[in-house]
Design an enzyme around this catalytic site. Structure first.
Site, mmCIF file in Angstrom:
data_model
loop_
_atom_site.group_PDB
_atom_site.id
_atom_site.type_symbol
_atom_site.label_atom_id
_atom_site.label_comp_id
_atom_site.label_asym_id
_atom_site.label_seq_id
_atom_site.Cartn_x
_atom_site.Cartn_y
_atom_site.Cartn_z
ATOM 1 N N GLY A 139 -8.548 34.275 37.389
ATOM 2 C CA GLY A 139 -7.823 34.678 38.586
ATOM 3 C C GLY A 139 -7.637 36.186 38.655
ATOM 4 O O GLY A 139 -7.315 36.829 37.659
ATOM 5 N N GLY A 140 -7.848 36.740 39.820
ATOM 6 C CA GLY A 140 -7.770 38.189 40.014
ATOM 7 C C GLY A 140 -9.133 38.834 40.099
ATOM 8 O O GLY A 140 -9.298 39.858 40.763
ATOM 9 N N THR A 141 -10.136 38.234 39.436
ATOM 10 C CA THR A 141 -11.492 38.791 39.537
ATOM 11 C C THR A 141 -12.143 38.425 40.870
ATOM 12 O O THR A 141 -13.247 38.888 41.154
ATOM 13 C CB THR A 141 -12.390 38.326 38.370
ATOM 14 O OG1 THR A 141 -12.659 36.924 38.485
ATOM 15 C CG2 THR A 141 -11.734 38.603 37.033
ATOM 16 N N GLY A 176 4.807 29.689 47.642
ATOM 17 C CA GLY A 176 4.895 30.607 46.513
ATOM 18 C C GLY A 176 4.834 29.913 45.174
ATOM 19 O O GLY A 176 5.375 30.395 44.181
ATOM 20 N N GLY A 198 2.043 29.132 43.371
ATOM 21 C CA GLY A 198 0.939 29.507 42.491
ATOM 22 C C GLY A 198 -0.198 28.509 42.455
ATOM 23 O O GLY A 198 -1.073 28.597 41.606
ATOM 24 N N GLY A 240 -2.093 27.945 45.252
ATOM 25 C CA GLY A 240 -2.960 28.263 46.386
ATOM 26 C C GLY A 240 -2.489 27.671 47.693
ATOM 27 O O GLY A 240 -3.295 27.345 48.565
ATOM 28 N N GLY A 241 -1.180 27.549 47.867
ATOM 29 C CA GLY A 241 -0.621 26.807 48.995
ATOM 30 C C GLY A 241 -0.968 27.336 50.370
ATOM 31 O O GLY A 241 -1.338 26.569 51.255
ATOM 32 N N SER A 242 -0.853 28.652 50.589
ATOM 33 C CA SER A 242 -1.093 29.182 51.935
ATOM 34 C C SER A 242 -2.553 29.013 52.343
ATOM 35 O O SER A 242 -2.858 28.640 53.479
ATOM 36 C CB SER A 242 -0.682 30.654 52.018
ATOM 37 O OG SER A 242 -1.445 31.445 51.130
ATOM 38 N N ASP A 270 -8.902 30.337 46.376
ATOM 39 C CA ASP A 270 -8.071 29.243 46.886
ATOM 40 C C ASP A 270 -8.728 28.514 48.056
ATOM 41 O O ASP A 270 -8.681 27.287 48.150
ATOM 42 C CB ASP A 270 -6.701 29.771 47.322
ATOM 43 C CG ASP A 270 -5.927 30.373 46.167
ATOM 44 O OD1 ASP A 270 -6.308 30.129 45.004
ATOM 45 O OD2 ASP A 270 -4.946 31.093 46.432
#
Length: 338
Positions: free
Chosen positions: A16-18, A109, A111, A113-115, A159
């Site tokens: 995550g983040g990459t 919020g 974590g 991937g809800g939105s 996500d």
């Protein structure tokens, strides 16, 4: 006509983040994730009164307005409006009249991937209603563009693809929004063993993932943070390998190593409560664990000897959060008419 859809949330196992464009456009990103049996649901009720109703039932928020070819984005249910605007602009070219209801099985919020999963579920409902010619890559890319470009919410791309494709996936992210989703053929007994060895814990801490991701973007100009992200990327590849080779002991070891690297990328990724829960889990039999998603709160998950799992669950349930049961699921978003 009634149209329904649902899309699964995901656990971010590694990398995550990459998938942030500031990283993957330069170096390419690797992410390992898996969809789970927690969902975002959507229902569209087609009407003919020239009105639009959006209702997010889990947060008790709704708005109603006249039907139009474009809805103004004004920080009121912009994810809903953003999907509608693109569906009308790119496909139907006319105003639509309907009521749209959504419900998420986890808090915002979290974590997981809800939105992005919400956006995918809404798109899928429109695809079913209007018979739009959108495949999996099309749905995921449209969801990404709506959230990241049209609305301007900072974040990566994993996500949207996880919610659309479902299952265990090793995802590759490159420049020009190029994404390759590699579905992993993991033996059923390995998935069963992974479920038996995993504890999912909701910290009861919510956070804005976009704020943390925005901070990560600026930190990637820092050489140390950049080297840590390279390590996180490499760990995603290693964890994929160990998962495919049925070696969960090494999988768990790299999970812990990767968490140590990731939380040093930004001070917002962890906090005192997260560290307390992590250390408590390790003291009570967990091999390793991490926060799912951007960090700062939401869900954590731990790898533990199945014999020690019940004891760990009981201990964690005495804290401020709660353990949630789940299963891994092989399907992505679904839609149907009724």
């Amino acid at each position: 006509m009634i149209v329904r859809s649902k899309a699964p949330l995901r656990l971010g196992l590694a990398g995550g983040g990459t998938d942030l464009n500031t990283y993957c456009d330069r170096f390419g990103g690797y992410v390992l994730n898996a969809s789970i049996s927690l969902y975002v649901h959507c229902t569209i009720k087609v009407t003919n009164n020239n009105r639009i109703l959006f209702s997010a039932q889990d947060i008790n928020e709704s708005i109603e307005m006249d039907s139009s070819t474009h809805l103004e984005l004004n920080n009121q249910m912009d994810l809903f409006k953003g999907v509608y605007n693109r569906i009308v602009k790119d496909y139907v070219k006319r105003p639509l009249s309907f009521e749209l209801y959504t419900y998420s099985e986890v808090p915002s919020g979290s974590g997981l991937g809800g939105s992005s999963t919400l956006v995918v579920a809404i798109i899928k409902a429109f695809v079913e209603w209007l018979n739009l010619p959108l495949g999996e890559y099309d749905v995921a890319r449209l969801a990404f563009e709506i959230e990241r470009e049209d609305i301007g919410i900072v974040g990566g791309a994993q996500d949207q693809y996880a919610a659309t494709f479902g299952g265990f996936n090793f995802m590759e992210f490159y420049d020009d929004k190029r994404v390759i989703v590699n579905p992993l053929r993991i033996k059923n007994w390995v998935i069963d063993e992974l479920e038996a060895s995993m504890v999912l814990y909701y910290t009861n801490i919510t956070r804005q993932a976009s704020q943390i991701e925005d901070e990560k973007k600026s930190l990637l100009s820092n050489q140390k943070s950049l080297e840590l992200m390279h390590e996180v990327k490499k760990d995603a590849s290693l964890m994929k390998e160990y998962l495919l080779k049925n070696n969960l002991a090494k999988f768990a070891k790299i999970l812990g190593k990767s968490w140590e690297a990731k939380k040093n990328v930004s001070h917002s990724i962890t906090n005192d409560e997260i560290e307390k829960i992590y250390n408590l889990a390790i003291e009570n039999g967990a091999y390793s664990g991490k926060v799912s998603g951007a960090g700062g709160g939401g869900f954590m998950f731990f790898m533990v000897d199945p014999i020690k799992k019940t004891n760990l669950v009981n201990i964690l349930n005495k804290e401020k959060g709660e353990v949630m049961n789940f299963n891994f699921v092989k399907h992505g978003t679904k839609g149907w008419k009724c």
